[in-house]
Design a protein around this motif. Structure first.
Motif, PDB file in Angstrom:
ATOM      1  N   PHE A  15       1.963   1.975  -3.334  1.00  0.00           N
ATOM      2  CA  PHE A  15       0.929   2.374  -4.209  1.00  0.00           C
ATOM      3  C   PHE A  15       0.897   4.012  -3.766  1.00  0.00           C
ATOM      4  O   PHE A  15       0.558   4.881  -4.932  1.00  0.00           O
ATOM      5  CB  PHE A  15      -0.324   1.953  -4.006  1.00  0.00           C
ATOM      6  CG  PHE A  15      -0.417   0.393  -4.982  1.00  0.00           C
ATOM      7  CD1 PHE A  15       0.006   0.310  -6.033  1.00  0.00           C
ATOM      8  CD2 PHE A  15      -0.802  -0.617  -4.057  1.00  0.00           C
ATOM      9  CE1 PHE A  15       0.146  -1.108  -6.586  1.00  0.00           C
ATOM     10  CE2 PHE A  15      -0.890  -1.911  -4.564  1.00  0.00           C
ATOM     11  CZ  PHE A  15      -0.470  -2.019  -6.160  1.00  0.00           C
ATOM     12  N   MET A  16       1.052   4.399  -2.391  1.00  0.00           N
ATOM     13  CA  MET A  16       0.650   5.656  -2.389  1.00  0.00           C
ATOM     14  C   MET A  16       1.818   6.509  -3.135  1.00  0.00           C
ATOM     15  O   MET A  16       1.532   7.684  -3.270  1.00  0.00           O
ATOM     16  CB  MET A  16       1.073   5.616  -0.533  1.00  0.00           C
ATOM     17  CG  MET A  16      -0.210   5.386  -0.070  1.00  0.00           C
ATOM     18  SD  MET A  16       0.033   4.958   1.898  1.00  0.00           S
ATOM     19  CE  MET A  16       0.497   6.593   2.282  1.00  0.00           C
ATOM     20  N   ILE A  17       3.294   6.086  -2.994  1.00  0.00           N
ATOM     21  CA  ILE A  17       4.436   6.687  -3.349  1.00  0.00           C
ATOM     22  C   ILE A  17       4.114   6.892  -4.872  1.00  0.00           C
ATOM     23  O   ILE A  17       4.371   7.891  -5.624  1.00  0.00           O
ATOM     24  CB  ILE A  17       5.751   5.798  -3.151  1.00  0.00           C
ATOM     25  CG1 ILE A  17       6.021   5.845  -1.964  1.00  0.00           C
ATOM     26  CG2 ILE A  17       6.704   6.396  -4.089  1.00  0.00           C
ATOM     27  CD1 ILE A  17       6.912   5.017  -1.318  1.00  0.00           C
ATOM     28  N   LEU A  18       3.732   5.854  -5.420  1.00  0.00           N
ATOM     29  CA  LEU A  18       3.279   5.974  -7.150  1.00  0.00           C
ATOM     30  C   LEU A  18       2.221   6.844  -7.470  1.00  0.00           C
ATOM     31  O   LEU A  18       2.406   7.971  -8.600  1.00  0.00           O
ATOM     32  CB  LEU A  18       2.886   4.511  -7.487  1.00  0.00           C
ATOM     33  CG  LEU A  18       3.820   3.525  -7.840  1.00  0.00           C
ATOM     34  CD1 LEU A  18       3.232   2.117  -8.067  1.00  0.00           C
ATOM     35  CD2 LEU A  18       5.063   4.148  -8.935  1.00  0.00           C
ATOM     36  N   ASN A  19       1.134   7.030  -6.366  1.00  0.00           N
ATOM     37  CA  ASN A  19       0.033   7.842  -6.948  1.00  0.00           C
ATOM     38  C   ASN A  19       0.602   9.348  -6.683  1.00  0.00           C
ATOM     39  O   ASN A  19       0.110  10.296  -7.379  1.00  0.00           O
ATOM     40  CB  ASN A  19      -1.142   7.595  -5.887  1.00  0.00           C
ATOM     41  CG  ASN A  19      -2.014   6.630  -6.756  1.00  0.00           C
ATOM     42  OD1 ASN A  19      -2.554   6.749  -7.727  1.00  0.00           O
ATOM     43  ND2 ASN A  19      -1.675   5.450  -6.292  1.00  0.00           N
ATOM     44  N   THR A  20       1.437   9.547  -5.639  1.00  0.00           N
ATOM     45  CA  THR A  20       2.063  10.800  -5.292  1.00  0.00           C
ATOM     46  C   THR A  20       2.911  11.411  -6.199  1.00  0.00           C
ATOM     47  O   THR A  20       2.934  12.507  -6.896  1.00  0.00           O
ATOM     48  CB  THR A  20       2.829  10.795  -4.049  1.00  0.00           C
ATOM     49  OG1 THR A  20       1.952  10.276  -2.670  1.00  0.00           O
ATOM     50  CG2 THR A  20       3.351  12.090  -3.699  1.00  0.00           C
ATOM     51  N   LEU A  22      -6.314   2.688   4.040  1.00  0.00           N
ATOM     52  CA  LEU A  22      -6.066   1.092   4.074  1.00  0.00           C
ATOM     53  C   LEU A  22      -4.953   1.001   4.754  1.00  0.00           C
ATOM     54  O   LEU A  22      -4.925  -0.153   5.869  1.00  0.00           O
ATOM     55  CB  LEU A  22      -5.715   0.600   2.730  1.00  0.00           C
ATOM     56  CG  LEU A  22      -5.936  -0.815   2.383  1.00  0.00           C
ATOM     57  CD1 LEU A  22      -7.340  -1.502   2.946  1.00  0.00           C
ATOM     58  CD2 LEU A  22      -5.698  -1.253   0.948  1.00  0.00           C
ATOM     59  N   THR A  23      -3.846   1.677   4.804  1.00  0.00           N
ATOM     60  CA  THR A  23      -2.460   1.480   5.420  1.00  0.00           C
ATOM     61  C   THR A  23      -2.791   1.467   6.861  1.00  0.00           C
ATOM     62  O   THR A  23      -2.456   0.818   7.818  1.00  0.00           O
ATOM     63  CB  THR A  23      -1.441   2.452   4.860  1.00  0.00           C
ATOM     64  OG1 THR A  23      -1.084   2.047   3.657  1.00  0.00           O
ATOM     65  CG2 THR A  23      -0.108   2.231   5.921  1.00  0.00           C
ATOM     66  N   CYS A  49       0.811  -1.243   0.138  1.00  0.00           N
ATOM     67  CA  CYS A  49      -0.022  -0.162   0.006  1.00  0.00           C
ATOM     68  C   CYS A  49       0.953   1.245  -0.131  1.00  0.00           C
ATOM     69  O   CYS A  49       0.607   2.467  -0.509  1.00  0.00           O
ATOM     70  CB  CYS A  49      -0.831   0.138   1.170  1.00  0.00           C
ATOM     71  SG  CYS A  49      -2.402  -1.068   1.229  1.00  0.00           S
ATOM     72  N   VAL A  50       1.830   1.399   0.748  1.00  0.00           N
ATOM     73  CA  VAL A  50       2.899   2.467   0.746  1.00  0.00           C
ATOM     74  C   VAL A  50       3.440   2.662  -0.513  1.00  0.00           C
ATOM     75  O   VAL A  50       3.588   3.961  -0.972  1.00  0.00           O
ATOM     76  CB  VAL A  50       3.952   2.246   1.774  1.00  0.00           C
ATOM     77  CG1 VAL A  50       5.056   3.277   1.818  1.00  0.00           C
ATOM     78  CG2 VAL A  50       3.418   2.131   3.240  1.00  0.00           C
ATOM     79  N   ALA A  53      -5.705   8.600  -1.452  1.00  0.00           N
ATOM     80  CA  ALA A  53      -6.380   8.460   0.038  1.00  0.00           C
ATOM     81  C   ALA A  53      -6.791   7.344   0.354  1.00  0.00           C
ATOM     82  O   ALA A  53      -7.051   6.774   1.580  1.00  0.00           O
ATOM     83  CB  ALA A  53      -7.679   9.578  -0.146  1.00  0.00           C
ATOM     84  N   PHE A  54      -7.289   6.367  -0.604  1.00  0.00           N
ATOM     85  CA  PHE A  54      -7.778   5.116  -0.359  1.00  0.00           C
ATOM     86  C   PHE A  54      -6.646   4.171   0.330  1.00  0.00           C
ATOM     87  O   PHE A  54      -6.842   3.410   1.332  1.00  0.00           O
ATOM     88  CB  PHE A  54      -8.478   4.504  -1.910  1.00  0.00           C
ATOM     89  CG  PHE A  54      -8.631   2.965  -1.288  1.00  0.00           C
ATOM     90  CD1 PHE A  54      -9.764   2.413  -1.065  1.00  0.00           C
ATOM     91  CD2 PHE A  54      -7.724   1.935  -2.142  1.00  0.00           C
ATOM     92  CE1 PHE A  54     -10.092   1.103  -0.815  1.00  0.00           C
ATOM     93  CE2 PHE A  54      -8.193   0.545  -1.855  1.00  0.00           C
ATOM     94  CZ  PHE A  54      -9.180   0.273  -1.477  1.00  0.00           C
TER      95      PHE A  54
END
Length: 207
Positions: free
Chosen positions: A21-26, A54-55, A18-19, A49-50
């Motif tokens: 994916f957060m980095i990729l979206n950022t 989730l994290t 999840c982290v 945000a999702f």
């Protein structure tokens, strides 16, 4: 040996993912030369945000009262969780602007509703069938698996944005996987969670 059994493998494996994916979206949001529409930007923000919510839920969750350890059910749960990522790889690339816009709306709506569901599912979150506590607020007041339904809306939107093609086959397979997953989860919850049978009798599900 007892301490090893207490290790939350789901948290250990899923939080780093999840982290990521957060980095990729950022990174995608910070990429000013991408030429994306406002709707696509909204979809990316919603996805960020999702994964953030989730994290947090995974980091806060406690031990399950029981875990269904049957390998086949774990495989189905894993495929249901990650098959959506295949959709952009199998779609056709020639997509009309109106189709992309419609798909982006569905992605944003699906992800935002998924966040709503997560906030009420709270620390009961799990990929594989596990039992913790009864979630019956928010969208769970009306039907038993809102997160799966909302994620499915996003998958349809992603298929539109990706140009359809074999993506529609993935959407069909995903529906079957989610129905199986939901039914197997319910078997466990009926056995392990106090009040679940009464809750299931007054709400809608896939069975």
């Amino acid at each position: 040996m007892h301490s090893l059994r207490q290790i939350d493998l789901g948290r250990l494996l899923f939080v780093p993912l999840c982290v990521g994916f957060m980095i990729l979206n950022t990174k995608s949001l910070l990429d000013g030369g991408s030429g994306r529409s406002a709707l696509q930007v909204v979809s990316t923000v919603a996805a960020l945000a999702f994964y953030t919510v989730l994290t947090v839920m995974y980091l806060r969750r406690g031990a399950a009262s029981r875990t269904d350890r049957r390998l086949g059910r774990w495989i189905v749960a894993g495929l249901a969780t990650f098959s959506g990522f295949v959709i952009p790889l199998v779609g056709s690339k020639d997509v009309a602007e109106v189709v992309v816009g419609t798909g982006s709306v569905l992605i944003a709506v699906g992800v935002l509703l998924s966040i709503w569901a997560l906030l009420h599912l709270r620390t009961n979150i799990s990929v594989v069938p596990q039992s913790r506590e009864l979630a019956s607020s928010g969208p769970y007041r009306f039907f038993r698996h809102p997160l799966y339904v909302f994620e499915y809306i996003s998958a349809i939107g992603l298929t539109l944005v990706s140009g359809g093609g074999w993506g529609w086959a993935v959407v069909v397979v995903l529906a079957v996987l989610q129905i199986l997953r939901a039914r197997w989860e319910e078997e466990l919850l009926h056995e392990q969670v106090e009040g679940y049978t009464a809750y299931a009798s007054r709400t809608r599900g896939f069975s």
